[in-house]
Design a protein around this motif. Structure first.
Motif, PDB file in Angstrom:
ATOM      1  N   PRO A 150      26.999 -11.133  -5.080  1.00  0.00           N
ATOM      2  CA  PRO A 150      26.302 -12.279  -5.695  1.00  0.00           C
ATOM      3  C   PRO A 150      25.252 -12.924  -4.789  1.00  0.00           C
ATOM      4  N   ALA A 151      25.531 -13.038  -3.505  1.00  0.00           N
ATOM      5  CA  ALA A 151      24.570 -13.681  -2.595  1.00  0.00           C
ATOM      6  C   ALA A 151      23.288 -12.863  -2.482  1.00  0.00           C
ATOM      7  N   VAL A 152      23.420 -11.550  -2.379  1.00  0.00           N
ATOM      8  CA  VAL A 152      22.231 -10.689  -2.293  1.00  0.00           C
ATOM      9  C   VAL A 152      21.463 -10.732  -3.605  1.00  0.00           C
ATOM     10  N   TRP A 153      22.184 -10.694  -4.725  1.00  0.00           N
ATOM     11  CA  TRP A 153      21.534 -10.743  -6.029  1.00  0.00           C
ATOM     12  C   TRP A 153      20.721 -12.023  -6.173  1.00  0.00           C
ATOM     13  N   ASP A 154      21.298 -13.153  -5.782  1.00  0.00           N
ATOM     14  CA  ASP A 154      20.581 -14.427  -5.852  1.00  0.00           C
ATOM     15  C   ASP A 154      19.361 -14.412  -4.934  1.00  0.00           C
ATOM     16  N   ALA A 155      19.532 -13.885  -3.720  1.00  0.00           N
ATOM     17  CA  ALA A 155      18.419 -13.833  -2.770  1.00  0.00           C
ATOM     18  C   ALA A 155      17.294 -12.953  -3.295  1.00  0.00           C
ATOM     19  N   LEU A 156      17.630 -11.830  -3.905  1.00  0.00           N
ATOM     20  CA  LEU A 156      16.601 -10.955  -4.471  1.00  0.00           C
ATOM     21  C   LEU A 156      15.803 -11.679  -5.554  1.00  0.00           C
ATOM     22  N   GLY A 192      23.361  -1.708  -9.246  1.00  0.00           N
ATOM     23  CA  GLY A 192      24.302  -1.347  -8.192  1.00  0.00           C
ATOM     24  C   GLY A 192      25.741  -1.391  -8.657  1.00  0.00           C
ATOM     25  N   TYR A 193      26.620  -0.838  -7.844  1.00  0.00           N
ATOM     26  CA  TYR A 193      28.031  -0.760  -8.175  1.00  0.00           C
ATOM     27  C   TYR A 193      28.657  -2.132  -8.359  1.00  0.00           C
ATOM     28  N   TRP A 194      28.135  -3.144  -7.671  1.00  0.00           N
ATOM     29  CA  TRP A 194      28.691  -4.488  -7.844  1.00  0.00           C
ATOM     30  C   TRP A 194      28.562  -4.930  -9.299  1.00  0.00           C
TER      31      TRP A 194
END
Length: 83
Positions: A32-38, A48-50
């Motif tokens: 979730p943190a990477v998704w928000d940052a993107l 992605g698998y997440w």
């Protein structure tokens, strides 16, 4: 990207370059943190698998209804799962 600010600079530069070339950007969002940052960095889509494992096309409609990603698309239109 979460641990090194320079990584975020590289990602933002890559996204900006793609947009300047008229391209849409799909990135792999690992959590979730990477998704928000993107999304903040201007990425158009994420995968992605997440978000979900590969599946047969005939299972996609059911997965979308049951996974909750339909609500994510509505609440976070700046970054959509690549489907």
């Amino acid at each position: 990207m979460e641990k090194n600010e320079n990584d975020a600079v590289i990602v933002r530069s890559t996204i900006d370059l793609a947009h300047n070339l008229g391209l849409r950007v799909t990135a792999k969002g690992g959590n979730p943190a990477v998704w928000d940052a993107l999304g903040v960095l201007g990425c158009d889509q994420s995968q992605g698998y997440w978000m979900g494992r590969p599946m047969p096309a005939d299972k996609l409609a059911t997965w979308l209804q049951e996974s909750g990603w339909s609500r994510q698309i509505i609440t976070a239109p700046q970054l959509q799962p690549a489907i």
